[in-house]
Write a protein that holds these residues in place. Structure first.
Motif, short mmCIF file in Angstrom:
data_model
loop_
_atom_site.label_atom_id
_atom_site.label_comp_id
_atom_site.label_asym_id
_atom_site.label_seq_id
_atom_site.Cartn_x
_atom_site.Cartn_y
_atom_site.Cartn_z
N GLN A 224 44.55 37.03 31.51
CA GLN A 224 43.11 36.94 31.29
C GLN A 224 42.60 38.06 30.41
N VAL A 238 34.38 34.34 29.82
CA VAL A 238 34.34 35.55 30.62
C VAL A 238 33.39 36.54 29.96
N GLU A 326 32.25 33.44 34.05
CA GLU A 326 32.81 34.40 34.99
C GLU A 326 32.56 35.82 34.48
N ASP A 328 33.47 39.95 34.88
CA ASP A 328 34.54 40.78 35.43
C ASP A 328 34.08 41.49 36.70
#
Length: 428
Positions: A224, A238, A326, A328
């Motif tokens: 990722q 992300v 998403e 972190d």
């Protein structure tokens, strides 16, 4: 390294002869008192095997050709942990270990079978080979299949196997789960003589299963953080905010650095997936109701997102992201919830947008910091806690330092440095 597989110093808890007689009676249709000599776990597995019409001397099916097996193994999520499995379960000379180690998928199909050459030759005769299906409904009671059926580690000794061809052997197996979804990924098994079913063997197999799950998670995090551009999924988005003043929006293999204000807005909308009213969002960004200031900023944010991530262009009334993104920061909290303390600490690259004074960001930043600190203090081992004490948040945290000191052995060389840091904090 010496082999961990040594023969037990005590005999099995049940007589193999008594179990074999009970097995014969069960197959003859006589469900009598002899079954009381059999462990409940095994007794119930025998009954499931009968219900599945498993033959008492049948061979497992071979579900893959060699080409199919090679391709399937390359794509399986456990392919990347085989070196770890060998290191933990087959140290030293694997071909003289006295056991074979198998790794299989969630359906019970063996994908890798390695270990002692002589044992592999003998167990191969009963179909214990890569590509064979050892699910409980196919071969009956055995550690690989029964562990998958029950969702926990099991040990099956000699005569406890439903299939008579397998009864010369003993085995310990444990399921392996996806570290994030808890979906079954497969299982690991150790097969051999009495040495394969000692309490130490079960502890080692259980520990290996947990190590595999951690390794799968770490590998996923590495992928990722540095995804190969040609293989990255364009749908995965992300938002990187930890330790960054200008957040980085990553879509597939490409990145877009946002302005400080746009980073604040997108982070807040990512956290509040249900959406935020104009008033609530402006207060979270500016500290007071400033809708007229927020609206032109939202126009500029939309313009920046349209060519890069059109599915993230915020809707209005309320302001809301149409697609899931998403962050972190949320990922760190998720890791903490699952008990992956070391991985969570490694993934926490710093505070959320450290230079931002937006009230909503300050609140998020503090919640992540507090969750990390409190969870590590309550649940983590001393090594992870010491690593936290070396971060910016933990370096001058006297409570953390004292907890580390209390957890260290009396003669640990690390105690002196901790004492010096605590004394310095007390003087200051």
């Amino acid at each position: 390294m010496p082999s961990p597989w040594s023969r037990p110093s005590i005999s099995p808890e049940n007589s193999g002869l008594m179990i074999a007689r009970a097995h014969d009676e069960l197959l003859a249709g006589n469900d009598d008192r002899r079954l009381a000599d059999v462990r409940p776990l095994v007794r119930e597995s025998w009954r499931r095997s009968l219900a599945s019409l498993v033959g008492p001397e049948g061979l497992p099916t071979l579900d893959f050709s060699r080409e199919e097996l090679d391709e399937y193994r390359r794509q399986h999520p456990l392919a990347g942990v085989m070196d770890m499995v060998r290191a933990l379960l087959l140290p030293g000379t694997a071909e003289e270990s006295g056991v074979v180690v198998a790794v299989g998928d969630a359906a019970g199909r063996l994908l890798w079978v390695e270990g002692d050459r002589h044992v592999r030759t003998l167990t191969g005769g009963m179909g214990f080979v890569a590509g064979a299906n050892w699910a409980e409904e196919v071969v009956g009671t055995s550690a690989p299949g029964t562990a998958l059926t029950l969702g926990r580690s099991v040990q099956i000794r000699g005569a406890e196997h439903f299939n008579r061809l397998v009864q010369p052997w003993s085995c310990t197996a444990a399921p392996v789960h996806d570290p994030e979804t808890r979906r079954l990924l497969g299982m690991i098994d150790v097969t051999g003589g009495p040495e394969a079913v000692t309490p130490q063997a079960q502890l080692l197999v259980d520990a290996t299963a947990r190590a595999i799950e951690n390794e799968v998670l770490v590998a996923r995090l590495r992928a990722q953080s540095t995804p190969p551009p040609r293989r990255a999924s364009p749908s995965r988005m992300v938002l990187h905010t930890l330790g960054r003043d200008r957040a980085l929006l990553e879509v597939g293999g490409s990145g877009l650095e946002l302005s400080a204000r746009h980073a604040e807005i997108l982070t807040l909308l990512a956290v509040h997936r249900e959406g935020m009213s104009a008033e609530a969002l402006s207060e979270a960004v500016y500290g007071h109701s400033a809708v007229e200031t927020l609206r032109p900023e939202m126009v500029r944010l939309r313009r920046a997102l349209v060519p890069f991530a059109p599915s993230l262009v915020p809707a209005s009334r309320p302001y809301r992201l149409p697609d899931v993104i998403e962050t972190d920061a949320q990922h760190v909290l998720s890791l903490l919830d699952r008990g992956a303390h070391r991985v969570a600490l490694a993934a926490c690259a710093g505070p959320v947008l450290p230079q931002s004074d937006a009230p909503g960001i300050v609140e998020l930043r503090e919640s992540v910091r507090a969750a990390l600190r409190e969870t590590l203090m309550a649940e983590a081992g001393v090594d992870v806690l010491l690593a936290f004490a070396d971060t910016a948040d933990g370096h001058d945290d006297e409570e953390v330092l004292r907890l580390c000191l209390s957890m260290l052995p009396a003669r640990s060389p690390k105690r002196a440095g901790l004492v010096a840091r605590i004394e310095r904090l007390e003087r200051e």
